[in-house]
Design a protein around this motif. Structure first.
Motif, PDB file in Angstrom:
ATOM      1  N   GLN A  89       0.825  -1.207   0.000  1.00 42.21           N
ATOM      2  CA  GLN A  89       0.000   0.000   0.000  1.00 42.21           C
ATOM      3  C   GLN A  89       0.862   1.261   0.000  1.00 42.21           C
ATOM      4  N   LYS A  90       1.941   1.232   0.775  1.00 39.09           N
ATOM      5  CA  LYS A  90       2.840   2.383   0.855  1.00 39.09           C
ATOM      6  C   LYS A  90       3.541   2.622  -0.475  1.00 39.09           C
ATOM      7  N   HIS A 148      -4.538   5.124 -12.126  1.00 35.24           N
ATOM      8  CA  HIS A 148      -3.774   6.356 -11.889  1.00 35.24           C
ATOM      9  C   HIS A 148      -3.170   6.880 -13.190  1.00 35.24           C
ATOM     10  N   GLU A 164      -5.312  -0.078  -9.168  1.00 36.81           N
ATOM     11  CA  GLU A 164      -5.171   1.304  -8.706  1.00 36.81           C
ATOM     12  C   GLU A 164      -4.101   2.035  -9.513  1.00 36.81           C
ATOM     13  N   LYS A 214       2.018   7.314  -6.531  1.00 37.44           N
ATOM     14  CA  LYS A 214       0.964   8.239  -6.923  1.00 37.44           C
ATOM     15  C   LYS A 214       1.258   9.668  -6.454  1.00 37.44           C
ATOM     16  N   ASN A 215       1.940   9.777  -5.341  1.00 33.80           N
ATOM     17  CA  ASN A 215       2.271  11.090  -4.806  1.00 33.80           C
ATOM     18  C   ASN A 215       3.359  11.781  -5.621  1.00 33.80           C
ATOM     19  N   ILE A 216       4.214  10.988  -6.256  1.00 32.38           N
ATOM     20  CA  ILE A 216       5.311  11.549  -7.072  1.00 32.38           C
ATOM     21  C   ILE A 216       4.838  11.863  -8.491  1.00 32.38           C
ATOM     22  N   LYS A 223       2.371  12.928 -10.585  1.00 33.00           N
ATOM     23  CA  LYS A 223       1.108  13.635 -10.719  1.00 33.00           C
ATOM     24  C   LYS A 223       1.107  14.416 -12.032  1.00 33.00           C
ATOM     25  N   ALA A 250       1.060   4.273  -2.837  1.00 31.14           N
ATOM     26  CA  ALA A 250       0.771   5.647  -2.407  1.00 31.14           C
ATOM     27  C   ALA A 250       1.938   6.579  -2.740  1.00 31.14           C
ATOM     28  N   MET A 251       3.152   6.100  -2.537  1.00 36.85           N
ATOM     29  CA  MET A 251       4.336   6.904  -2.825  1.00 36.85           C
ATOM     30  C   MET A 251       4.442   7.206  -4.320  1.00 36.85           C
ATOM     31  N   PHE A 281       4.113  16.587 -13.619  1.00 39.04           N
ATOM     32  CA  PHE A 281       5.431  16.088 -13.207  1.00 39.04           C
ATOM     33  C   PHE A 281       6.420  16.084 -14.371  1.00 39.04           C
TER      34      PHE A 281
END
Length: 381
Positions: free
Chosen positions: A65-66, A273, A269, A72-74, A76, A69-70, A79
Motif C-alpha cells: 500500500q505504501k 492512476h 489502482e 501516486k504522490n510523485i 502527478k 501511495a508513494m 510532473f
C-alpha cells in the motif's frame, strides 16, 4: 538442539513441504484436465498451496500500500517537463512496452508482434527494468540542480543507453543463433537458419509486466513509445494466477487469497492512476478481444506500432524464435478460447476471493487501439 541441527531440520521441512506441494499440484492438474472432478481438483490445489505458504514469511500488505501511495504522490499531472525524452526522429518509438497483471495474455500479444519482420520480442529480459535504479538515481540528481536542461540531457542519455544495450543484446543473441544454425547438421534442430533476422529491427518488445508500476519513467524517457496494457477478465486472471506456479519471489503470494487480492487491487489502482494523470498514454488491449477477433486485433496492434502490415503476422504460432516460456508453449498451439471464463468451473470455492476483490471484479475496460473496431455482435448472441 544446536543451530546446525535447526538448520538441518528447516531444510528437511522445506524439502518435505515442497514435495507435498508439487504432489498436490500434479493431482490438481490430473483432476482438472483428465477426470474433470473439480471438487477433488480444488482440494489438491488449495492443499498444495497451504503447504507452500506455510514456509513463506507473512504477506506485508502495508508495504504494498505504501509503495503505491508513494508512486501516486510523485507522478502527478505536471510532473513531466515539456520536450524531455527521445523524439520520433531519435528512435523514440523503438521500444514497445507490454504491461499488465500476470497471466493476462501478454505472451500471446508479444508473439503477434514478434511475428512481424521488423519486431523482436525480448520477453521479460528487460533492459529498461535492469537499468531502472540508475535511471531513477540520475534523474533525481539532475532534478536537484533545478535545471530543465540538465534533466533533458540526463534523460536523453539514459534513454539512448537503454536502446543501445537492447540492440547490442539482440546482436549477441542473433550471432549465437547463426552460429548454432550453421554448425547444426540435424534437421531436428530447434534453431531454424531461416528464422533469423539480418538487419536491425525497428521495434523491440519489453514484456516485463510489472513495468506497469514504472510507466512514469517510461513516459519520461520514451514519450512516443507504445505502451500496451493487456487486460483480462478479473476473475479469470485471478484464478489463472492463483493456480500457476511462479518462480520464487513476490508472485509466490498469488497462492493465497488475501495477498493475491492485494496485489490485484494495487495493480488496478496503478493502471487507473496512469489513465487519470496521463490520459490515453497507455493503450489497453483486452485479452478476450485477442482470442475472439485475432485478425482485427492483430492489424490494429501492428498499425499502432507504425509499421506496415504483413500477412505472416497471423501465422504467429508457427514462429520459433520468441522466448520459450510455459505461456509460449501454449501459444504455439494457436488460438484457444477455453481459458475464457475458466474460473467458473471453480466458482464456489473462489467466492471468498471474489468478495476480497469487491467492486473491481467487474471491469468495463475496452480495447483502445486507435484503429480497432470490434466486430458486430450477431443477434443469436
Amino acid at each position: 538442539p544446536s543451530l546446525e541441527n535447526i538448520h538441518r531440520m528447516d531444510s528437511s521441512n522445506k524439502h518435505l513441504t515442497d514435495t507435498l506441494s508439487k504432489m498436490h499440484n500434479t493431482l490438481f492438474t490430473y483432476h482438472d484436465t483428465k477426470t474433470k472432478d473439480y471438487t477433488k481438483a480444488w482440494y489438491h490445489l488449495s492443499t498444495g498451496f497451504k503447504h507452500k505458504m506455510s514456509m513463506l514469511q507473512p504477506w506485508n500488505a502495508p508495504f504494498e500500500q505504501k509503495k503505491v501511495a508513494m508512486m501516486k504522490n510523485i507522478f502527478k499531472q505536471g510532473f513531466w517537463p515539456d520536450n524531455v525524452g527521445l523524439s520520433d526522429d531519435e528512435n523514440g518509438k523503438t521500444p514497445i512496452f507490454i504491461i499488465g497483471f500476470p497471466r493476462s495474455g501478454s505472451t500471446l500479444l508479444e508473439r503477434v508482434l514478434d511475428s512481424h519482420s521488423q519486431v523482436v520480442g525480448t520477453g521479460e529480459d528487460s533492459v529498461f527494468n535492469g537499468r531502472l535504479e540508475q535511471i531513477r538515481n540520475q534523474i533525481v540528481k539532475a532534478s536537484m540542480t533545478g535545471s530543465v536542461d540538465m534533466i533533458r540531457s540526463v534523460v536523453d542519455h539514459e534513454a539512448k543507453a537503454v536502446l543501445e544495450e537492447t540492440v547490442q543484446r539482440w546482436k549477441t543473441i542473433e550471432a549465437t543463433k547463426q552460429k548454432v544454425a550453421s554448425s547444426s547438421s540435424s534437421s531436428s534442430s530447434t534453431v531454424d537458419a531461416n528464422d533469423t533476422i539480418q538487419t536491425t529491427p525497428k521495434r523491440f518488445t519489453d514484456k516485463m509486466l510489472t513495468n506497469y508500476f514504472n510507466v512514469g519513467f517510461i513516459h519520461m524517457l520514451f514519450p512516443h513509445a507504445l505502451i500496451l496494457h493487456v487486460a483480462r477478465n478479473p476473475m479469470d486472471v485471478l484464478f489463472s494466477s492463483y493456480k500457476h506456479e511462479f518462480p520464487a519471489g513476490t508472485l509466490d503470494y498469488t497462492s493465497e487469497f488475501p495477498s493475491l487480492a492485494d496485489l490485484y487491487l494495487s495493480y488496478r489502482e496503478v493502471i487507473e492512476h496512469w489513465d487519470a494523470v496521463l490520459p490515453g498514454r497507455v493503450t489497453h488491449v483486452r485479452y478476450e478481444d485477442l482470442v475472439n477477433d485475432m485478425p482485427g486485433m492483430a492489424r490494429a496492434v501492428i498499425e499502432a506500432t507504425g509499421l506496415e502490415w504483413e500477412d505472416d503476422v497471423l501465422e504467429f504460432h508457427k514462429k520459433k524464435h520468441a522466448v520459450n516460456t510455459h505461456s509460449t508453449t501454449q501459444v504455439r498451439k494457436g488460438i484457444y478460447k477455453t481459458a475464457v471464463e475458466a474460473w467458473k468451473r471453480y466458482e464456489e470455492p473462489l467466492q471468498p476471493l471474489r468478495k476480497l476483490v469487491g467492486e473491481k471484479v467487474d471491469w468495463k475496460l475496452k480495447t483502445t487501439l486507435p484503429s480497432y473496431v470490434p466486430p458486430p455482435v450477431s443477434d443469436d448472441k
